[in-house]
Design a protein around this motif. Structure first.
Motif, PDB file in Angstrom:
ATOM      1  N   UNK A 294      -4.314 -10.082 -10.045  1.00  0.00           N
ATOM      2  CA  UNK A 294      -3.627  -9.055  -9.245  1.00  0.00           C
ATOM      3  C   UNK A 294      -3.027  -9.684  -7.984  1.00  0.00           C
ATOM      4  N   UNK A 295      -3.698 -10.710  -7.463  1.00  0.00           N
ATOM      5  CA  UNK A 295      -3.138 -11.416  -6.304  1.00  0.00           C
ATOM      6  C   UNK A 295      -1.830 -12.085  -6.712  1.00  0.00           C
TER       7      UNK A 295
ATOM      8  N   UNK B  10       0.108 -11.044  -8.991  1.00  0.00           N
ATOM      9  CA  UNK B  10       1.109  -9.962  -9.120  1.00  0.00           C
ATOM     10  C   UNK B  10       1.666  -9.590  -7.749  1.00  0.00           C
ATOM     11  N   UNK B  11       0.779  -9.534  -6.776  1.00  0.00           N
ATOM     12  CA  UNK B  11       1.228  -9.233  -5.409  1.00  0.00           C
ATOM     13  C   UNK B  11       2.230 -10.295  -4.956  1.00  0.00           C
ATOM     14  N   UNK B  12       1.881 -11.527  -5.199  1.00  0.00           N
ATOM     15  CA  UNK B  12       2.748 -12.644  -4.793  1.00  0.00           C
ATOM     16  C   UNK B  12       4.101 -12.555  -5.500  1.00  0.00           C
TER      17      UNK B  12
ATOM     18  N   UNK C 127       5.547  -9.912  -6.843  1.00  0.00           N
ATOM     19  CA  UNK C 127       6.304  -8.753  -6.335  1.00  0.00           C
ATOM     20  C   UNK C 127       6.935  -9.076  -4.983  1.00  0.00           C
ATOM     21  N   UNK C 128       6.132  -9.751  -4.146  1.00  0.00           N
ATOM     22  CA  UNK C 128       6.634 -10.100  -2.817  1.00  0.00           C
ATOM     23  C   UNK C 128       7.821 -11.032  -2.909  1.00  0.00           C
TER      24      UNK C 128
ATOM     25  N   UNK D   9      10.729  -9.053  -4.009  1.00  0.00           N
ATOM     26  CA  UNK D   9      11.210  -8.205  -2.907  1.00  0.00           C
ATOM     27  C   UNK D   9      12.040  -9.049  -1.945  1.00  0.00           C
TER      28      UNK D   9
ATOM     29  N   UNK E  69       2.989 -10.336   0.882  1.00  0.00           N
ATOM     30  CA  UNK E  69       2.762  -8.884   0.919  1.00  0.00           C
ATOM     31  C   UNK E  69       3.882  -8.178   1.680  1.00  0.00           C
ATOM     32  N   UNK E  70       4.526  -7.206   1.016  1.00  0.00           N
ATOM     33  CA  UNK E  70       5.567  -6.396   1.652  1.00  0.00           C
ATOM     34  C   UNK E  70       5.294  -4.923   1.480  1.00  0.00           C
TER      35      UNK E  70
ATOM     36  N   UNK F  38       4.634  -1.672  -6.203  1.00  0.00           N
ATOM     37  CA  UNK F  38       4.033  -2.562  -7.194  1.00  0.00           C
ATOM     38  C   UNK F  38       2.885  -3.359  -6.600  1.00  0.00           C
ATOM     39  N   UNK F  39       3.079  -3.837  -5.376  1.00  0.00           N
ATOM     40  CA  UNK F  39       2.005  -4.602  -4.726  1.00  0.00           C
ATOM     41  C   UNK F  39       0.793  -3.715  -4.451  1.00  0.00           C
TER      42      UNK F  39
ATOM     43  N   UNK G  74      -0.085  -1.095  -6.082  1.00  0.00           N
ATOM     44  CA  UNK G  74      -0.751  -0.787  -7.350  1.00  0.00           C
ATOM     45  C   UNK G  74      -1.615  -1.976  -7.794  1.00  0.00           C
ATOM     46  N   UNK G  75      -1.048  -3.190  -7.675  1.00  0.00           N
ATOM     47  CA  UNK G  75      -1.804  -4.387  -8.071  1.00  0.00           C
ATOM     48  C   UNK G  75      -3.030  -4.560  -7.185  1.00  0.00           C
ATOM     49  N   UNK G  76      -2.826  -4.315  -5.884  1.00  0.00           N
ATOM     50  CA  UNK G  76      -3.948  -4.484  -4.962  1.00  0.00           C
ATOM     51  C   UNK G  76      -5.066  -3.485  -5.259  1.00  0.00           C
TER      52      UNK G  76
ATOM     53  N   UNK H 170      -5.709  -2.029  -8.022  1.00  0.00           N
ATOM     54  CA  UNK H 170      -6.340  -2.376  -9.293  1.00  0.00           C
ATOM     55  C   UNK H 170      -7.328  -3.542  -9.085  1.00  0.00           C
TER      56      UNK H 170
END
Lengths: 333, 468
Positions: free
Chosen positions: A318-319, A321-323, A325-326, A329, B189-190, B194-195, B197-199, B201
């Motif tokens: 999930x981290x 995924x965050x990365x 997505x960032x 973005x 992190x922005x 999506x972020x 939701x991932x966080x 989860x």
């Protein structure tokens, strides 16, 4: 028969009849004098307290053909002044008087004992500070090894459980010419105990006749740290054929040296045997216990740990995924 | 962004950018104590365990007592954070971050103690090289490692949004290396949907998995004792007994830490009296559970009273260990429970006092779990003698100093309060308004302090907060 089983393995299983044949042949060899060894050996087998050779704290008060009187100190350390132990031999038919002396005077509180001669069903009076000496007298009319133990829940109780009275069978009572006895030793694999070895000692008199009812002690040459010497494996009485057997289990491979001797008075008579245990050796393994049961296996631990770490990986993903997505973005911005 | 959130952010960022003289003096003092402990350990490494009071009969003393203590404290962060998060308890939000910091710090320090006790620390590798799967020592290594890694992930995930705020808001107020650290740890992190939701989860996943891992850790620690055939250890209830004891001492440690940070960082608005009272209620409940287990343990031993058990109990109750035994009963249990249960002392002061007593008492409890069972002779000899030396005292005290240093370091690097979670509450997005305890409310009224930022904070807030 007293036995101290040791762990081991052996090379080839041999059938019991073969063992009997071996023992018979051994008797013959011994009778011819080929097995008469040991007295000249410089590497002596340790003795054990016997009549006439008592341990410290054990005293033969008197001994005649018909009666023997033994005195022993009993304390929290065991039998004898320093807990040396109590092991005594008498001949069948002798009148035996056992006197127990209280040895816990240095304790602040009283430490009472009551002793039982198992097999004879004889128990002493209570031995304590107010009654510092108790005695029992009985006729040793049964041959065998009998345990003398304290049956009172006393301090150091576990040290007072293994006194031994050995009553030698009348037929094989230690003869006056004990030194004339000869002993031979053989070893063969046994199927009774997997990986086991049976030591067979044959005892004959000068005329070559088998001697029944004598106790034979078996030893193994052992070393521990920088010490080495003879470790007693156990003792066994000879049967009517003059054979004493002891089952042992090998616990290490390589050359093993055993010895046997007739327990009793007179010069030592001992025989040596070097056995090779080149085959699979049992070694010391922990018992499987509950963790050896199928489906409750230790592998479950790894399975559980793997499950936990897999879940961690999911969370760590999930981290990522965050990365991701960032990054997307930032690119979009 | 509303005013309450701005106050919170300011209060959280202040320790990250300002270093008071008192803080520097504290850190210097802690470094001195830790350094002294390191010196004592170096002596031990050079001369062996002979410089300690440990011997062949009592090989576990102060060090293993400390190990059990710190591993126990590490349960608090997970319990307060994960369990209360899963059960939707809203008041946990200001205190979870500090509890999670404590978990990490205590795990690191706790895991060090067996290394110190080994005498030859490099031999810990033998557990991996020659360890048997049947050995609880190996299970312990696996579970503590898993717990440490899991706790780091569980700490890190909710930190990401706050680290991003540090990255965006602190700017030149922090050194360049910290800016780089924040940028790296923020993982881009922005606050996109999506972020989030991932966080969420990731946090949910870790919430679920970290609880059984937490329970496994102290259960396995207890099994190291319980699977040894020694009087006083050979017990079937040691697993849950240790876990409850760990939560008991862990919550007490969190409360003590809260009191210190509240005063040092001026967080009275966020670590309110009601947080102390709520945590005090949890502490009381676990204390009663702990009594139940202790009573069951001693009753079942004392009822049968085998000779060795009798000898141990006599030594504990009226013998050479009586002073520690009764000290625990009084200071570690009875007085704290009374302070937590009686209305006049069910306030922040009472709860903190009870917690400090529990911290000391539970260390003593671990001591008389570990040492007397080892000192009890299995053969007809005298009781073994264990007199800790100055080396052990130094290392044990240094361990506490190291724990405090780690905690202070984490609190200097990252916000002590979860800003993004609090912001949700302050913006009215996550109601989670539970009923407050009467005593806490009454105490708050008496002190005239507003215990809940309940007014007009729901102005809509700013989606994403400061980093947008």
């Amino acid at each position: 028969m007293t036995r101290h089983h040791r762990r081991l393995a052996c090379r080839r299983p041999v059938a019991r009849p073969l063992l009997a044949t071996l023992a018979a042949a051994l008797s013959l060899v011994v009778a011819l004098g080929a097995g008469r060894v040991g007295a000249a050996s410089g590497d002596s087998v340790p003795g054990h307290p016997a009549a006439g050779h008592p341990a410290a704290g054990t005293e033969v008060v008197s001994a005649t053909d018909g009666a023997v009187h033994i005195r022993v100190t009993a304390s929290r350390h065991g039998f004898g002044h320093e807990g040396e132990g109590f092991r005594f031999e008498v001949r069948q038919g002798q009148e035996v008087t056992l006197t127990f002396e209280y040895g816990d005077d240095d304790l602040e509180r009283d430490n009472p004992h009551v002793f039982l001669v198992q097999g004879y069903g004889i128990r002493t009076e209570r031995l304590d500070r107010n009654n510092p000496e108790v005695a029992v007298t009985f006729r040793a009319d049964r041959a065998g090894t009998f345990t003398i133990r304290c049956i009172e829940p006393c301090t150091g109780h576990s040290n007072l459980l293994a006194g031994r009275l050995e009553v030698l069978a009348a037929a094989g009572a230690t003869p006056e010419g004990g030194s004339e006895l000869a002993v031979g030793l053989a070893a063969a694999a046994t199927r009774r105990q997997p990986g086991g070895l049976t030591l067979v000692a044959a005892v004959v008199d000068p005329a070559g006749n088998p001697v029944p009812g004598v106790r034979v002690a078996f030893y193994e040459q052992a070393s521990f740290l920088d010490q080495s010497g003879w470790a007693e494996l156990g003792t066994a009485m000879t049967d009517p054929q003059g054979l004493a057997r002891l089952d042992v289990t090998l616990y290490r491979p390589g050359e093993l040296t055993f010895a046997a001797r007739v327990a009793g008075r007179g010069p030592r008579t001992e025989a040596r045997l070097t056995a090779s245990a080149a085959g699979p050796v049992a070694g010391y393994q922990p018992e499987p216990r509950a963790l050896g049961v199928p489906f409750i296996n230790v592998r479950l631990i790894w399975l559980a740990a793997a499950g936990v770490w897999a879940t961690y990986a999911m969370a760590a993903y999930q981290v990522y995924r965050v990365y991701r997505e960032g990054k997307a973005w930032s690119s979009g911005a | 962004m509303n005013a309450a959130y701005r106050r919170l952010e300011a209060a959280s960022f202040r320790p990250l950018t300002e270093h008071t003289r008192g803080f520097l003096a504290l850190v210097a003092g802690l470094f001195f104590v830790a350094g002294w402990g390191a010196y004592a350990w170096s002596l031990q490494l050079r001369h062996g365990l002979a410089v300690t009071g440990l011997n062949d009969l009592v090989p576990w003393g102060f060090y293993i007592t400390n190990f059990v203590m710190f591993i126990g404290i590490s349960h608090a962060g997970t319990f307060i954070s994960a369990v209360l998060r899963l059960t939707g308890v809203g008041w946990r939000k200001p205190v979870v971050r500090m509890a999670e910091f404590m978990t990490i710090a205590s795990l690191v320090v706790g895991a060090m103690m067996p290394l110190v006790d080994l005498g030859r620390p490099e031999r810990i590798l033998n557990v991996l090289r020659f360890g048997r799967l049947e050995s609880p020592i190996l299970w312990d290594l696996v579970s503590i490692t898993s717990y440490l890694v899991g706790s780091l992930i569980y700490l890190y995930l909710p930190l990401i949004p706050d680290i991003a705020r540090c990255r965006d808001a602190l700017g030149d107020r922090v050194p360049a290396w910290r800016r780089r650290l924040y940028t790296a740890l923020a993982a881009g992190w922005r606050n996109t949907p999506g972020q989030r939701e991932a966080l969420e989860r990731g946090i949910r996943t870790m919430c679920v998995i970290i609880i059984p891992v937490m329970i496994s850790v102290h259960t396995v620690v207890s099994w190291i004792f319980a699977m040894t055939l020694r009087t006083g250890w050979h017990s079937t209830i040691f697993g849950p007994y240790f876990v409850v004891g760990a939560i008991y001492s862990g919550i007490a440690a969190v409360i003590t830490g809260m009191a210190i940070f509240r005063r040092a960082y001026r967080l009275q608005e966020w670590f309110t009296d009601r947080h102390f009272v709520y945590l005090g209620n949890l502490l009381l409940a676990t204390g009663l559970f702990y009594f139940y287990f202790t009573f069951a343990e001693y009753l079942t031993i004392g009822y049968k009273l085998e000779p060795a058990d009798k000898a141990l109990l006599l030594e504990l109750m009226v013998g050479r260990y009586a002073w520690v035994f009764w000290f625990w009963w009084l200071a570690g249990w009875l007085v704290p429970v009374l302070l937590l249960a009686l209305p006049p002392t069910r306030n922040a002061w009472g709860v903190v006092t009870a917690s400090v007593l529990i911290n000391v008492g539970m260390w003593v409890k671990r001591y008389f779990i570990v040492v007397p069972s080892l000192a009890l002779p299995l053969m007809p000899y005298e009781w073994a003698l264990y007199r800790p030396t100055w080396v052990e005292f130094s290392i044990v005290i240094a361990a506490f100093a190291g724990f405090a240093l780690l905690l202070a370091g984490l609190a200097k690097l990252f916000p002590l309060i979860s800003l993004w979670e609090m912001e949700e509450d302050l913006a009215g997005e996550a109601p989670a308004r539970e009923e407050r305890p009467r005593v806490g409310r009454r105490a708050a009224r008496k002190s005239g302090r507003v215990t809940r930022p309940a007014v007009a904070w729901g102005d809509g807030g700013e989606e994403g907060g400061a980093n947008d």
